[in-house]
Design an enzyme around this catalytic site. Structure first.
Site, PDB file in Angstrom:
ATOM      1  N   HIS A  14       0.661  -1.277   0.002  1.00  0.00           N
ATOM      2  CA  HIS A  14      -0.053   0.069   0.093  1.00  0.00           C
ATOM      3  C   HIS A  14       1.002   1.235  -0.003  1.00  0.00           C
ATOM      4  CE1 HIS A  14      -2.919  -3.161   1.251  1.00  0.00           C
ATOM      5  NE2 HIS A  14      -3.747  -2.228   0.847  1.00  0.00           N
ATOM      6  N   ASP A  74       9.064  -6.029   2.160  1.00  0.00           N
ATOM      7  CA  ASP A  74       9.287  -5.516   3.626  1.00  0.00           C
ATOM      8  C   ASP A  74      10.502  -4.883   3.710  1.00  0.00           C
ATOM      9  OD1 ASP A  74       7.590  -4.923   6.124  1.00  0.00           O
ATOM     10  OD2 ASP A  74       9.504  -5.804   7.133  1.00  0.00           O
ATOM     11  N   SER A  75      10.657  -3.613   3.933  1.00  0.00           N
ATOM     12  CA  SER A  75      11.956  -3.050   3.817  1.00  0.00           C
ATOM     13  C   SER A  75      12.066  -1.880   5.049  1.00  0.00           C
ATOM     14  CB  SER A  75      12.276  -2.470   2.466  1.00  0.00           C
ATOM     15  OG  SER A  75      11.085  -1.660   2.304  1.00  0.00           O
ATOM     16  N   PHE A 156      11.636   8.326  -2.036  1.00  0.00           N
ATOM     17  CA  PHE A 156      10.527   8.552  -0.976  1.00  0.00           C
ATOM     18  C   PHE A 156      11.056   8.140   0.212  1.00  0.00           C
ATOM     19  CE2 PHE A 156       9.614   3.708  -0.294  1.00  0.00           C
ATOM     20  CZ  PHE A 156      10.327   3.185  -1.447  1.00  0.00           C
ATOM     21  N   TYR A 158      12.834   7.677   3.409  1.00  0.00           N
ATOM     22  CA  TYR A 158      14.050   7.833   4.107  1.00  0.00           C
ATOM     23  C   TYR A 158      15.057   8.375   3.043  1.00  0.00           C
ATOM     24  CZ  TYR A 158      12.090   5.952   8.530  1.00  0.00           C
ATOM     25  OH  TYR A 158      11.369   5.780   9.330  1.00  0.00           O
ATOM     26  N   LYS A 179      18.961   4.714  -9.209  1.00  0.00           N
ATOM     27  CA  LYS A 179      18.524   4.116  -7.916  1.00  0.00           C
ATOM     28  C   LYS A 179      18.166   2.527  -8.103  1.00  0.00           C
ATOM     29  CE  LYS A 179      15.613   4.050  -3.697  1.00  0.00           C
ATOM     30  NZ  LYS A 179      14.178   4.411  -3.199  1.00  0.00           N
ATOM     31  N   HIS A 184      18.830  -1.471  -2.080  1.00  0.00           N
ATOM     32  CA  HIS A 184      18.647  -2.510  -1.447  1.00  0.00           C
ATOM     33  C   HIS A 184      17.364  -3.271  -2.292  1.00  0.00           C
ATOM     34  CE1 HIS A 184      16.233   0.958  -0.512  1.00  0.00           C
ATOM     35  NE2 HIS A 184      15.278   0.230   0.119  1.00  0.00           N
TER      36      HIS A 184
HETATM   37  P1  ITT Z   1       3.673  -1.872   2.445  1.00  0.00           P
HETATM   38  O1  ITT Z   1       3.953  -2.705   3.847  1.00  0.00           O
HETATM   39  O2  ITT Z   1       2.271  -1.887   2.264  1.00  0.00           O
HETATM   40  O3  ITT Z   1       4.383  -2.372   1.803  1.00  0.00           O
HETATM   41  P2  ITT Z   1       5.060   0.291   4.269  1.00  0.00           P
HETATM   42  O4  ITT Z   1       5.317   1.623   3.772  1.00  0.00           O
HETATM   43  O5  ITT Z   1       4.390  -0.023   5.412  1.00  0.00           O
HETATM   44  O6  ITT Z   1       4.066  -0.338   3.076  1.00  0.00           O
HETATM   45  P3  ITT Z   1       7.307  -1.300   5.189  1.00  0.00           P
HETATM   46  O7  ITT Z   1       6.484  -1.779   6.294  1.00  0.00           O
HETATM   47  O8  ITT Z   1       8.018  -2.338   4.519  1.00  0.00           O
HETATM   48  O9  ITT Z   1       6.115  -0.492   3.941  1.00  0.00           O
HETATM   49  O10 ITT Z   1       7.820  -0.116   5.638  1.00  0.00           O
HETATM   50  C1  ITT Z   1       9.225   0.236   5.010  1.00  0.00           C
HETATM   51  C2  ITT Z   1       9.333   1.725   5.196  1.00  0.00           C
HETATM   52  O11 ITT Z   1      10.971   1.911   5.045  1.00  0.00           O
HETATM   53  C3  ITT Z   1       8.592   2.613   4.219  1.00  0.00           C
HETATM   54  O12 ITT Z   1       7.472   3.037   4.834  1.00  0.00           O
HETATM   55  C4  ITT Z   1       9.775   3.623   3.639  1.00  0.00           C
HETATM   56  O13 ITT Z   1       9.535   4.694   4.553  1.00  0.00           O
HETATM   57  C5  ITT Z   1      11.050   2.847   4.107  1.00  0.00           C
HETATM   58  N1  ITT Z   1      11.673   2.753   3.015  1.00  0.00           N
HETATM   59  C6  ITT Z   1      11.886   1.445   2.248  1.00  0.00           C
HETATM   60  N2  ITT Z   1      12.369   1.244   1.349  1.00  0.00           N
HETATM   61  C7  ITT Z   1      12.940   2.700   0.898  1.00  0.00           C
HETATM   62  C8  ITT Z   1      13.487   3.307   0.007  1.00  0.00           C
HETATM   63  O14 ITT Z   1      14.001   2.691  -0.843  1.00  0.00           O
HETATM   64  N3  ITT Z   1      13.830   4.463   0.271  1.00  0.00           N
HETATM   65  C9  ITT Z   1      13.363   5.119   1.313  1.00  0.00           C
HETATM   66  N4  ITT Z   1      12.731   4.732   2.175  1.00  0.00           N
HETATM   67  C10 ITT Z   1      12.429   3.368   2.191  1.00  0.00           C
END
Ligand code: ITT
Length: 201
Positions: A14, A74-75, A156, A158, A179, A184
């Site tokens: 989402h 998940d990131s 987006f 961080y 990018k 990652h």
């Molecule tokens: P979904 O679970 O619906 O995919 P989410 O935003 O909750 O959306 P995560 O739980 O994986 O997703 O949270 C990861 C957060 O880490 C995400 O909200 C970003 O703020 C940050 N993030 C992940 N990948 C990033 C990237 O490539 N660049 C910048 N911030 C990133």
């Protein structure tokens, strides 16, 4: 499109920032891509304590609800001097409104007085089938938290506070295409794409 291993793939996210990045790597390998948000699929609570656990949870929830093959991501960003935080809590670090300017400020405040600004982005992808089968792929990129104001309006989350090793620009300053070569997510996607190509023959 019958020669494709995956004719229809649902992105179980989402997060609007992730969608174009994930689609960038796989659009040539799958027939049709749809998003969980657009389909009104539920957004599960992330109750696991690892990136892989939460990626599998999100992918399986969407696969169960849709009956289709689903891909979740998940990131997050892990700061070494903060014992890996925010890590799996990255999305929640900016509060209920998911304010990543605030989340970045919070990291900066917690780093005051600390010399070690090293950090890394992590990404675990989970591909899940409606029958319960799943596969995961992981990617990591090392760098540091910027010492100063956030920079750049690309990307987006961080991105404006993260500088990759051997670079001087934040992920918010590099272009979208660049990018997708180095992040990652790119590294995790390398594993997924290799897997899909193998299945496609
Ligand atoms: P979904 O679970 O619906 O995919 P989410 O935003 O909750 O959306 P995560 O739980 O994986 O997703 O949270 C990861 C957060 O880490 C995400 O909200 C970003 O703020 C940050 N993030 C992940 N990948 C990033 C990237 O490539 N660049 C910048 N911030 C990133």
């Amino acid at each position: 499109m019958s020669s494709f291993f995956i004719e229809k793939l649902i992105l179980a996210t989402h997060n609007a920032g992730k969608v174009p990045e994930i689609a960038y790597y796989i659009k040539a390998l799958v027939g049709e891509i749809q998003c969980a948000g657009d389909l009104g699929l539920p957004e599960p609570e992330e109750t696991e304590n690892t990136f892989a656990g939460n990626a599998i949870l999100k992918a399986q929830t969407a696969a169960n609800a849709s009956g289709e093959i689903c891909l979740a991501d998940d990131s997050g960003i892990c700061v070494n001097a903060l014992n890996g935080k925010p890590g799996i809590l990255s999305s929640r670090w900016g509060g209920p409104s998911k304010d990543f300017k605030m989340a970045g400020q919070r990291i900066q405040e917690e780093l005051v007085g600390k010399e070690d600004r090293s950090a890394y982005f992590m990404c675990t992808l989970a591909l899940a089938w409606p029958d319960g089968k799943f596969k995961t792929f992981e990617g990591r990129v090392n760098g540091c938290i910027i010492d100063g104001d956030p920079r750049g309006d690309k990307g987006f989350g961080y991105d404006p506070i993260f500088i990759m090793d051997d670079d001087t620009r934040t992920f918010g300053e590099i272009g979208f295409d660049e990018k997708q070569e180095i992040s990652h997510r790119a590294r995790a996607m390398d594993g997924l794409v290799a897997y899909l190509k193998l299945q496609n023959g």
